[in-house]
Scaffold this motif. Structure first.
Motif, short mmCIF file in Angstrom:
data_model
loop_
_atom_site.label_atom_id
_atom_site.label_comp_id
_atom_site.label_asym_id
_atom_site.label_seq_id
_atom_site.Cartn_x
_atom_site.Cartn_y
_atom_site.Cartn_z
N VAL A 18 -9.66 9.92 3.21
CA VAL A 18 -8.55 9.26 3.47
C VAL A 18 -8.80 7.81 3.66
O VAL A 18 -8.05 6.69 3.32
CB VAL A 18 -7.65 9.72 4.86
N LYS A 19 -10.11 7.51 4.04
CA LYS A 19 -10.57 6.01 4.04
C LYS A 19 -10.70 5.31 2.81
O LYS A 19 -10.30 4.40 2.52
CB LYS A 19 -11.92 6.08 4.82
N ASP A 20 -11.16 6.32 1.77
CA ASP A 20 -11.27 5.90 0.30
C ASP A 20 -10.02 5.58 -0.23
O ASP A 20 -9.66 4.57 -0.80
CB ASP A 20 -12.09 6.69 -0.48
N PHE A 21 -9.22 6.38 0.15
CA PHE A 21 -7.41 6.05 -0.20
C PHE A 21 -7.14 4.85 0.14
O PHE A 21 -6.46 4.21 -0.77
CB PHE A 21 -6.49 7.02 0.35
N ARG B 235 -8.70 2.18 1.16
CA ARG B 235 -9.32 1.14 0.57
C ARG B 235 -8.90 1.06 -0.87
O ARG B 235 -8.94 -0.32 -1.33
CB ARG B 235 -11.00 1.57 0.35
N ASP B 236 -8.66 1.87 -1.47
CA ASP B 236 -8.38 1.75 -3.08
C ASP B 236 -6.88 1.35 -3.12
O ASP B 236 -6.60 0.48 -4.11
CB ASP B 236 -8.68 2.77 -4.03
N VAL B 237 -6.05 1.71 -2.22
CA VAL B 237 -4.62 1.37 -2.57
C VAL B 237 -4.04 0.20 -1.92
O VAL B 237 -3.48 -0.56 -2.45
CB VAL B 237 -4.00 2.69 -1.92
N VAL B 238 -4.91 -0.28 -0.60
CA VAL B 238 -4.42 -1.14 0.05
C VAL B 238 -5.37 -2.55 0.13
O VAL B 238 -5.15 -3.53 0.86
CB VAL B 238 -3.67 -1.22 1.39
N PRO C 22 -8.03 -5.36 6.89
CA PRO C 22 -7.34 -6.10 5.76
C PRO C 22 -8.17 -6.96 4.89
O PRO C 22 -9.14 -7.66 5.48
CB PRO C 22 -6.31 -6.51 6.33
N PRO C 23 -8.19 -7.16 3.66
CA PRO C 23 -8.54 -8.10 2.84
C PRO C 23 -8.36 -9.71 3.52
O PRO C 23 -7.42 -9.89 3.99
CB PRO C 23 -7.86 -8.03 1.51
N GLY C 24 -9.43 -10.35 3.43
CA GLY C 24 -9.63 -11.69 3.84
C GLY C 24 -9.49 -11.80 5.62
O GLY C 24 -9.31 -12.80 5.97
N SER C 25 -9.58 -10.76 6.20
CA SER C 25 -9.17 -10.77 7.75
C SER C 25 -10.74 -10.44 8.24
O SER C 25 -11.56 -9.84 7.86
CB SER C 25 -8.16 -9.86 8.19
N GLU C 26 -10.92 -11.23 9.37
CA GLU C 26 -12.08 -10.69 10.20
C GLU C 26 -11.74 -9.82 11.38
O GLU C 26 -12.74 -9.14 11.68
CB GLU C 26 -12.71 -11.91 10.80
N SER C 27 -10.42 -9.43 11.42
CA SER C 27 -10.15 -8.75 12.47
C SER C 27 -9.46 -7.24 12.13
O SER C 27 -8.64 -7.29 11.07
CB SER C 27 -8.93 -9.31 13.23
N PRO C 28 -10.18 -6.23 12.48
CA PRO C 28 -9.68 -4.89 11.96
C PRO C 28 -8.13 -4.62 12.51
O PRO C 28 -7.45 -5.12 13.21
CB PRO C 28 -10.50 -3.79 12.49
#
Length: 132
Positions: free
Chosen positions: A25-28, A30-33, A52-58
């Protein structure tokens, strides 16, 4: 978050997805969003913190349904910030909801508890640790 970095009361400050196969699910996601994953040692296996992409905060976590997460419901759980967890849990039952399980520690970040609203929807209430 507010300007001070503290989560505003009433805001959704985190979300977790608890599943049987967190790696898949982690890979899902990663690849989808485009989220990146950082492993979080759970004592014999890894859960994942997703950023998220471009973020330093999870933005949240993808967790295996085992260990300390064995009793977590499947699906996304949002963590709603409250000022006083004990008082909010009293209000949950007074308003026709249910407290699901015990108050749990979120390490040095604070503490939380799963709840069920009168419609049956599950979420968690989170109280941030008091900073000196």
């Amino acid at each position: 978050m507010s300007e001070t970095g503290k989560l505003a009361v009433g805001s959704v400050g985190w979300m977790d997805l608890t599943v049987k196969d967190a790696v898949k699910v982690k890979d899902f996601y990663r690849d989808v969003v485009g989220w990146t994953a950082s492993g979080l040692d759970m004592g014999g296996y890894e859960d994942f913190v997703m950023t998220p992409p471009g973020s330093e905060s999870p933005a949240g976590g993808v967790c295996h349904a085992r260990g300390s997460n064995a009793d977590m419901p499947g699906g996304w759980v949002v963590y709603i910030t409250v000022e006083n967890l004990d008082r909010s849990l009293e209000r949950v039952t007074a308003m026709g909801g249910k407290v699901r399980g015990q108050v749990r520690s979120a390490g040095g970040m604070g503490r939380f508890c799963l709840i069920e609203d009168p419609s049956g929807a599950v979420s968690a209430l989170f109280e941030a640790a008091k900073k000196d």
